[in-house]
Design an enzyme around this catalytic site. Structure first.
Site, PDB file in Angstrom:
ATOM      1  N   LYS A 107       0.810  -1.216   0.000  1.00  0.00           N
ATOM      2  CA  LYS A 107       0.000   0.000   0.000  1.00  0.00           C
ATOM      3  C   LYS A 107       0.843   1.266   0.000  1.00  0.00           C
ATOM      4  O   LYS A 107       0.336   2.351  -0.293  1.00  0.00           O
ATOM      5  CB  LYS A 107      -0.960   0.011   1.188  1.00  0.00           C
ATOM      6  CG  LYS A 107      -0.349   0.240   2.535  1.00  0.00           C
ATOM      7  CD  LYS A 107      -1.403   0.187   3.620  1.00  0.00           C
ATOM      8  CE  LYS A 107      -0.806   0.473   4.996  1.00  0.00           C
ATOM      9  NZ  LYS A 107      -0.245   1.832   5.091  1.00  0.00           N
ATOM     10  N   ASP A 108       2.131   1.147   0.319  1.00  0.00           N
ATOM     11  CA  ASP A 108       3.005   2.312   0.326  1.00  0.00           C
ATOM     12  C   ASP A 108       3.653   2.580  -1.035  1.00  0.00           C
ATOM     13  O   ASP A 108       4.348   3.585  -1.201  1.00  0.00           O
ATOM     14  CB  ASP A 108       4.104   2.145   1.376  1.00  0.00           C
ATOM     15  CG  ASP A 108       3.550   2.145   2.792  1.00  0.00           C
ATOM     16  OD1 ASP A 108       2.487   2.760   3.004  1.00  0.00           O
ATOM     17  OD2 ASP A 108       4.168   1.529   3.679  1.00  0.00           O
ATOM     18  N   THR A 151      -5.813   8.384  14.875  1.00  0.00           N
ATOM     19  CA  THR A 151      -5.505   7.716  13.614  1.00  0.00           C
ATOM     20  C   THR A 151      -4.617   8.624  12.783  1.00  0.00           C
ATOM     21  O   THR A 151      -4.711   9.849  12.861  1.00  0.00           O
ATOM     22  CB  THR A 151      -6.771   7.358  12.816  1.00  0.00           C
ATOM     23  OG1 THR A 151      -6.381   6.754  11.573  1.00  0.00           O
ATOM     24  CG2 THR A 151      -7.607   8.588  12.507  1.00  0.00           C
ATOM     25  N   ARG A 155      -8.176   8.392   5.380  1.00  0.00           N
ATOM     26  CA  ARG A 155      -9.213   7.419   5.024  1.00  0.00           C
ATOM     27  C   ARG A 155      -9.954   6.948   6.268  1.00  0.00           C
ATOM     28  O   ARG A 155     -11.196   6.892   6.296  1.00  0.00           O
ATOM     29  CB  ARG A 155      -8.570   6.218   4.317  1.00  0.00           C
ATOM     30  CG  ARG A 155      -9.506   5.027   4.124  1.00  0.00           C
ATOM     31  CD  ARG A 155      -8.739   3.802   3.660  1.00  0.00           C
ATOM     32  NE  ARG A 155      -7.682   3.410   4.576  1.00  0.00           N
ATOM     33  CZ  ARG A 155      -7.872   2.677   5.660  1.00  0.00           C
ATOM     34  NH1 ARG A 155      -9.086   2.254   5.966  1.00  0.00           N
ATOM     35  NH2 ARG A 155      -6.860   2.350   6.434  1.00  0.00           N
ATOM     36  N   ARG A 156      -9.224   6.601   7.315  1.00  0.00           N
ATOM     37  CA  ARG A 156      -9.868   6.152   8.547  1.00  0.00           C
ATOM     38  C   ARG A 156     -10.645   7.292   9.198  1.00  0.00           C
ATOM     39  O   ARG A 156     -11.775   7.094   9.675  1.00  0.00           O
ATOM     40  CB  ARG A 156      -8.820   5.599   9.518  1.00  0.00           C
ATOM     41  CG  ARG A 156      -8.151   4.324   9.043  1.00  0.00           C
ATOM     42  CD  ARG A 156      -7.213   3.765  10.113  1.00  0.00           C
ATOM     43  NE  ARG A 156      -6.503   2.599   9.626  1.00  0.00           N
ATOM     44  CZ  ARG A 156      -5.183   2.495   9.560  1.00  0.00           C
ATOM     45  NH1 ARG A 156      -4.408   3.496   9.951  1.00  0.00           N
ATOM     46  NH2 ARG A 156      -4.608   1.398   9.099  1.00  0.00           N
ATOM     47  N   ARG A 173       0.850   9.745  15.526  1.00  0.00           N
ATOM     48  CA  ARG A 173       2.158   9.425  14.964  1.00  0.00           C
ATOM     49  C   ARG A 173       2.870   8.429  15.876  1.00  0.00           C
ATOM     50  O   ARG A 173       2.456   8.183  16.989  1.00  0.00           O
ATOM     51  CB  ARG A 173       3.015  10.699  14.792  1.00  0.00           C
ATOM     52  CG  ARG A 173       2.452  11.675  13.764  1.00  0.00           C
ATOM     53  CD  ARG A 173       2.560  11.113  12.364  1.00  0.00           C
ATOM     54  NE  ARG A 173       2.065  12.057  11.360  1.00  0.00           N
ATOM     55  CZ  ARG A 173       0.830  12.101  10.903  1.00  0.00           C
ATOM     56  NH1 ARG A 173      -0.084  11.263  11.408  1.00  0.00           N
ATOM     57  NH2 ARG A 173       0.463  12.970   9.990  1.00  0.00           N
ATOM     58  N   GLY A 174       3.973   7.887  15.380  1.00  0.00           N
ATOM     59  CA  GLY A 174       4.765   6.962  16.176  1.00  0.00           C
ATOM     60  C   GLY A 174       4.529   5.521  15.779  1.00  0.00           C
ATOM     61  O   GLY A 174       3.614   5.204  15.017  1.00  0.00           O
ATOM     62  N   ASN A 175       5.356   4.621  16.311  1.00  0.00           N
ATOM     63  CA  ASN A 175       5.199   3.208  15.989  1.00  0.00           C
ATOM     64  C   ASN A 175       4.025   2.620  16.764  1.00  0.00           C
ATOM     65  O   ASN A 175       3.344   3.303  17.537  1.00  0.00           O
ATOM     66  CB  ASN A 175       6.495   2.440  16.229  1.00  0.00           C
ATOM     67  CG  ASN A 175       6.925   2.448  17.690  1.00  0.00           C
ATOM     68  OD1 ASN A 175       6.118   2.593  18.600  1.00  0.00           O
ATOM     69  ND2 ASN A 175       8.222   2.301  17.918  1.00  0.00           N
ATOM     70  N   THR A 178       3.983   2.912  20.574  1.00  0.00           N
ATOM     71  CA  THR A 178       3.688   4.278  21.000  1.00  0.00           C
ATOM     72  C   THR A 178       2.205   4.563  20.914  1.00  0.00           C
ATOM     73  O   THR A 178       1.608   5.179  21.807  1.00  0.00           O
ATOM     74  CB  THR A 178       4.473   5.280  20.140  1.00  0.00           C
ATOM     75  OG1 THR A 178       5.874   5.044  20.284  1.00  0.00           O
ATOM     76  CG2 THR A 178       4.167   6.716  20.548  1.00  0.00           C
ATOM     77  N   ARG A 179       1.570   4.109  19.858  1.00  0.00           N
ATOM     78  CA  ARG A 179       0.143   4.354  19.662  1.00  0.00           C
ATOM     79  C   ARG A 179      -0.695   3.612  20.696  1.00  0.00           C
ATOM     80  O   ARG A 179      -1.659   4.163  21.239  1.00  0.00           O
ATOM     81  CB  ARG A 179      -0.255   3.946  18.250  1.00  0.00           C
ATOM     82  CG  ARG A 179       0.477   4.754  17.199  1.00  0.00           C
ATOM     83  CD  ARG A 179       0.106   4.340  15.791  1.00  0.00           C
ATOM     84  NE  ARG A 179       0.982   5.008  14.827  1.00  0.00           N
ATOM     85  CZ  ARG A 179       0.656   5.248  13.570  1.00  0.00           C
ATOM     86  NH1 ARG A 179      -0.513   4.869  13.107  1.00  0.00           N
ATOM     87  NH2 ARG A 179       1.496   5.860  12.761  1.00  0.00           N
ATOM     88  N   CYS A 266      -1.687   6.927  -1.580  1.00  0.00           N
ATOM     89  CA  CYS A 266      -1.912   6.007  -0.463  1.00  0.00           C
ATOM     90  C   CYS A 266      -2.487   6.711   0.760  1.00  0.00           C
ATOM     91  O   CYS A 266      -2.975   6.049   1.684  1.00  0.00           O
ATOM     92  CB  CYS A 266      -0.603   5.292  -0.103  1.00  0.00           C
ATOM     93  SG  CYS A 266       0.696   6.380   0.514  1.00  0.00           S
TER      94      CYS A 266
END
Length: 325
Positions: A107-108, A151, A155-156, A173-175, A178-179, A266
């Site tokens: 998707k990227d 988010t 899209r979300r 943001r973040g990995n 982190t989320r 994307c």
């Protein structure tokens, strides 16, 4: 001809990103062979793989694919610390011959193909759906109005707002760790992330609800990998073909054709999901078709256009593009 979508049968499962089958040796006269080939014996061969780290999990390493024997169906994956931070950097390494295989989150990738490379394989897809991780084990419909939902994807955000639940969308943001921590510490009431990402780091236990496509369509090609190599390397293209899953490829081709037809990237508020489904003809015979669902939303969720269709699997690209129109 295409027709409105009918019944579907879910064929998605969680699979390891590095699930592989068989690879064989490459010829000695390959243009990069003298520079790169390091033989440990007459029947052993290494392919160097570069990974683009997932934006939600930037610590995922790249790898070295070690092949033992031309006829041996065993492939060892030896992880290495080598990492490349950008798609462009990874493709530069691939074009230069410093790596043989690039593995992307599909998707990227941009919808426009790069003529230097080919997507030699699309392995079986992980679950493409989005997942809710909420406080107190709540599902989406139980979150009170005013709840803060994190988010990173327009899209979300658009599809959440379109549900009319009075949610407050907060940029995230973040990995993944982190989320998730933003929920456990009370900073946010919930986050919405890709289910496949949580599966990859072994945190599906944190999911309070897997969002069905009727609630939220995933990003085109979400949960799919793209295994890429140089287009002129016919030997490696043939070897990597063993990793390809035809149903996943058809689904991804249709979803990305829809995205390309809309000229969206994307990060656009566009969702799509295709899957191979079983249908029954007038004589009671079962056959495969491709079901495609798509949506395009206003960023503020004030309007969402949805459409779906079913058509021949071999016409995946045309089906996706036609649905976008």
């Amino acid at each position: 001809s295409f027709r409105p979508s009918a019944r579907r049968r879910d064929r998605f499962g969680i699979v390891a990103d590095d699930q592989v089958q068989r690879m064989g040796p490459r010829p000695r006269d390959h243009p990069h062979a003298e520079r790169r080939q390091r033989r440990r014996g007459p029947a052993e061969r290494q392919f160097r793989r570069g990974d683009q780290p997932q934006r939600r999990d930037p610590d995922e390493p790249g790898g070295v694919l070690t092949v033992t024997g031309a006829l041996t169906p065993r492939l060892d994956l030896a992880l290495t610390a080598r990492r490349l931070d950008r798609l462009e950097a990874l493709r530069d390494e691939l074009a230069a011959g410093n790596v043989d295989i690039a593995v992307h989150s599909y998707k990227d990738l941009p919808t426009a193909p790069d003529p230097r490379f080919t997507i030699a394989a699309i392995p079986p897809r992980a679950d493409p759906r989005d997942a809710l991780v909420a406080r107190d084990g709540l599902v989406l419909g139980e979150l009170p109005a005013g709840s803060r939902i994190g988010t990173s994807a327009p899209r979300r955000a658009a599809q959440l707002l379109a549900l009319g639940l009075g949610l407050e969308i907060v940029p995230l943001r973040g990995n993944l760790d982190t989320r998730l921590a933003k929920v456990s510490t009370g900073e946010l009431d919930a986050v919405v992330v890709a289910r496949a990402g949580l599966a990859r780091i072994g945190r599906t236990d944190a999911i309070t609800e897997t969002l069905e496509p009727v609630q939220m369509l995933p990003a085109p090609s979400q949960g799919a990998l793209a295994v890429e190599c140089r287009a002129d390397d016919s030997q490696l293209v043939a070897v990597l073909a063993a990793l390809d899953d035809s149903a996943t490829r058809a689904a991804v081709v249709a979803e990305r054709a829809l995205l390309a037809e809309l000229e969206a990237g994307c990060t656009a508020p566009v969702g799509a999901l295709a899957e191979v489904v079983e249908s029954i003809d007038e004589d009671g015979r079962v056959f495969d078709e491709l079901s495609v669902r798509g949506c395009a939303a206003a960023p503020d969720g004030s309007d969402v256009l949805r459409a779906s269709a079913v058509g021949p699997v071999e016409e995946a690209a045309r089906l996706g593009a036609a649905l976008a129109r």
